[in-house]
Motif scaffolding. Sequence first.
Motif, mmCIF file in Angstrom:
data_model
loop_
_atom_site.group_PDB
_atom_site.id
_atom_site.type_symbol
_atom_site.label_atom_id
_atom_site.label_comp_id
_atom_site.label_asym_id
_atom_site.label_seq_id
_atom_site.Cartn_x
_atom_site.Cartn_y
_atom_site.Cartn_z
ATOM 1 N N ARG A 449 0.849 -1.194 0.000
ATOM 2 C CA ARG A 449 0.000 0.000 0.000
ATOM 3 C C ARG A 449 0.884 1.244 0.000
ATOM 4 O O ARG A 449 1.675 1.458 0.928
ATOM 5 C CB ARG A 449 -0.924 0.003 1.212
ATOM 6 C CG ARG A 449 -1.970 1.125 1.163
ATOM 7 C CD ARG A 449 -3.038 0.943 2.220
ATOM 8 N NE ARG A 449 -4.069 1.961 2.105
ATOM 9 C CZ ARG A 449 -5.108 1.895 1.270
ATOM 10 N NH1 ARG A 449 -5.247 0.832 0.481
ATOM 11 N NH2 ARG A 449 -6.001 2.861 1.219
ATOM 12 N N ALA A 451 0.783 5.520 -1.066
ATOM 13 C CA ALA A 451 0.044 6.724 -1.465
ATOM 14 C C ALA A 451 -1.451 6.465 -1.601
ATOM 15 O O ALA A 451 -2.104 6.970 -2.510
ATOM 16 C CB ALA A 451 0.615 7.284 -2.772
ATOM 17 N N GLY A 452 -2.005 5.644 -0.708
ATOM 18 C CA GLY A 452 -3.429 5.384 -0.708
ATOM 19 C C GLY A 452 -3.899 4.376 -1.727
ATOM 20 O O GLY A 452 -5.104 4.155 -1.883
ATOM 21 N N GLU A 454 -3.633 0.369 -3.150
ATOM 22 C CA GLU A 454 -3.214 -1.007 -2.887
ATOM 23 C C GLU A 454 -2.653 -1.569 -4.186
ATOM 24 O O GLU A 454 -3.385 -1.830 -5.142
ATOM 25 C CB GLU A 454 -4.398 -1.842 -2.410
ATOM 26 C CG GLU A 454 -4.024 -3.206 -1.889
ATOM 27 C CD GLU A 454 -3.465 -3.171 -0.470
ATOM 28 O OE1 GLU A 454 -2.915 -4.206 -0.045
ATOM 29 O OE2 GLU A 454 -3.583 -2.134 0.205
ATOM 30 N N HIS A 476 -7.089 3.287 -8.190
ATOM 31 C CA HIS A 476 -7.086 4.553 -7.478
ATOM 32 C C HIS A 476 -8.502 4.808 -6.967
ATOM 33 O O HIS A 476 -9.446 4.904 -7.765
ATOM 34 C CB HIS A 476 -6.626 5.695 -8.375
ATOM 35 C CG HIS A 476 -6.335 6.947 -7.624
ATOM 36 N ND1 HIS A 476 -7.316 7.854 -7.276
ATOM 37 C CD2 HIS A 476 -5.182 7.425 -7.101
ATOM 38 C CE1 HIS A 476 -6.766 8.840 -6.601
ATOM 39 N NE2 HIS A 476 -5.474 8.623 -6.485
ATOM 40 N N ARG A 506 1.097 9.934 -8.036
ATOM 41 C CA ARG A 506 -0.107 10.599 -7.541
ATOM 42 C C ARG A 506 -1.077 10.826 -8.690
ATOM 43 O O ARG A 506 -0.662 11.082 -9.823
ATOM 44 C CB ARG A 506 0.242 11.945 -6.906
ATOM 45 C CG ARG A 506 1.362 11.876 -5.870
ATOM 46 C CD ARG A 506 0.860 11.405 -4.544
ATOM 47 N NE ARG A 506 1.945 11.250 -3.570
ATOM 48 C CZ ARG A 506 1.748 11.136 -2.263
ATOM 49 N NH1 ARG A 506 0.529 11.166 -1.777
ATOM 50 N NH2 ARG A 506 2.786 10.995 -1.448
#
Length: 512
Positions: A449, A451-452, A454, A476, A506
């Motif tokens: 996991r 930056a948010g 999986e 995402h 990101r």
Amino acid sequence: MTAPQRIGPFAIERLLGVGSFATVWLGYDAVLDARVAIKVLAENWSHDLRVRERFLDEARLLRRLEHERLIRVHTVGELPDGRPYAVLAWADGGSLRDRLATGDLPAAIALRLLGEVCAGVAVLHRHGVVHRDVTPGNVLFRSAGPDDPDAEQVLIADLGLAKALAAASGLTARAGTPGYMAPEQDDPGAVVDTRADVYGLGRLGIRLLAAEPPDARPPRPGPAPDVRLRAGVPPAVAAVLARATAYHPADRYPDAAALRAALTRATDPGERPFAPTRASGPAGRPVDVNRAGGPTGRPVAPTQAGGPAGLIAAAGSGRRPRARRSYRLRLAGAAVVSAVAVGAVGAESGGVGSGRPGDGTYTAGPLTVALPAGWSAVGATWAGQYGADGEPEPALVMSPQPRRWAADPRLPGAFVGLSATTAARTTPAGFLAERTHGDCAPAPARTTRQAGVEWTVVAYRCERDRPSIVESAGLHPARRALVYVQIAPPTDSGPDFVDTLLAGVRVTGPPR
């Protein structure tokens, strides 16, 4: 498209075909005084390592399978921008798809032609290779030579989908042509083997020999529909085609050689109809294959083919037929020509990139990445991936030299893509299962996991070129999109490099 003047030592005469994965040019070899087909990997796929591997593996495969039914690969090379190219013998006679567009071939010719196609595919099966896309667009014709200028050889095209059977259990990407694709090719968990080619050959036989056009709907479980044959085709052939196109692989013939033998028995148990060196019509008269199938009797002008299945069919097109030339099948030999693989991703130069390297980051559309020290990036679009609005989905490439990293195995780098349409059809693990590397050994999949997101991560160890390739994908949550990152790590990087890179990916902006 502007034609290059030269590719390597070959002068370029004209464009032969453009497909999704490659462009084919007609080149002239001044040393041998011969024309060749030069297949160049498309620029929008040049950043993807898997596509590049398949492109080069295809040439290596043809080189390894030296056989009278397989076309010779003259050489491979690389353009100044790093894209590979392969130089092949030129198929100058057009495709079966072109000829069927004008009408059916005579039944006797069609039956003999089907046997020759089976014989060409059987060569691949003997060497442990499955073709996976046997269609009329992949059956070509080539002038037999000066000793018999009116005869033609039968060729089989598009080995870009071929795969060594030793790795078939890992080849789960959907690939093939609707109407000819075996049912198991649409199942991500199925093993694709020689029986998938038997199915394609059976469907080709139905197209050539049935009284009515074949049903193009997806096959369904249960017995194969009855085949009503054209006049002049022995009735026993119907049972052979029905078995070849059975829904379950276990109910089909085991390979192309077995199918060809069954066709021989069904045609005439006392004769071998596929051995003659020429196809004959009634009373043994030579038949004009190029003309007899057309409703007007005029020669069929080859047309330019598009798409991956038609690349080398296009390489055989564009020749102006000589007036009233009588083409005859020379059934003593055939050849196999190649086109390019499908089912992977790449970056197109000049895409949606909007950011500049700065503060160690780079932004391309909704994608922002943290750049490792010494790396830069270029914005791109994800070739072959389109959103609901029909626009290409975003991507970027980062590396110490991002425009060279896919071509130079010494360079580390990464491709990053974002796709809502992929997220709608599969999971991250399912997507990675479509993207195996046949010459590399995978480690067990792991999750992390960052930056948010999986991430599912699969690392491959390879024996040639790059020693390591890492495939990773995750959903995402805010964008409802799949984020895909393909990484070639630096050789001196530690075990945390991949996770650190993924943590720097990101996605911004509202859901699409």
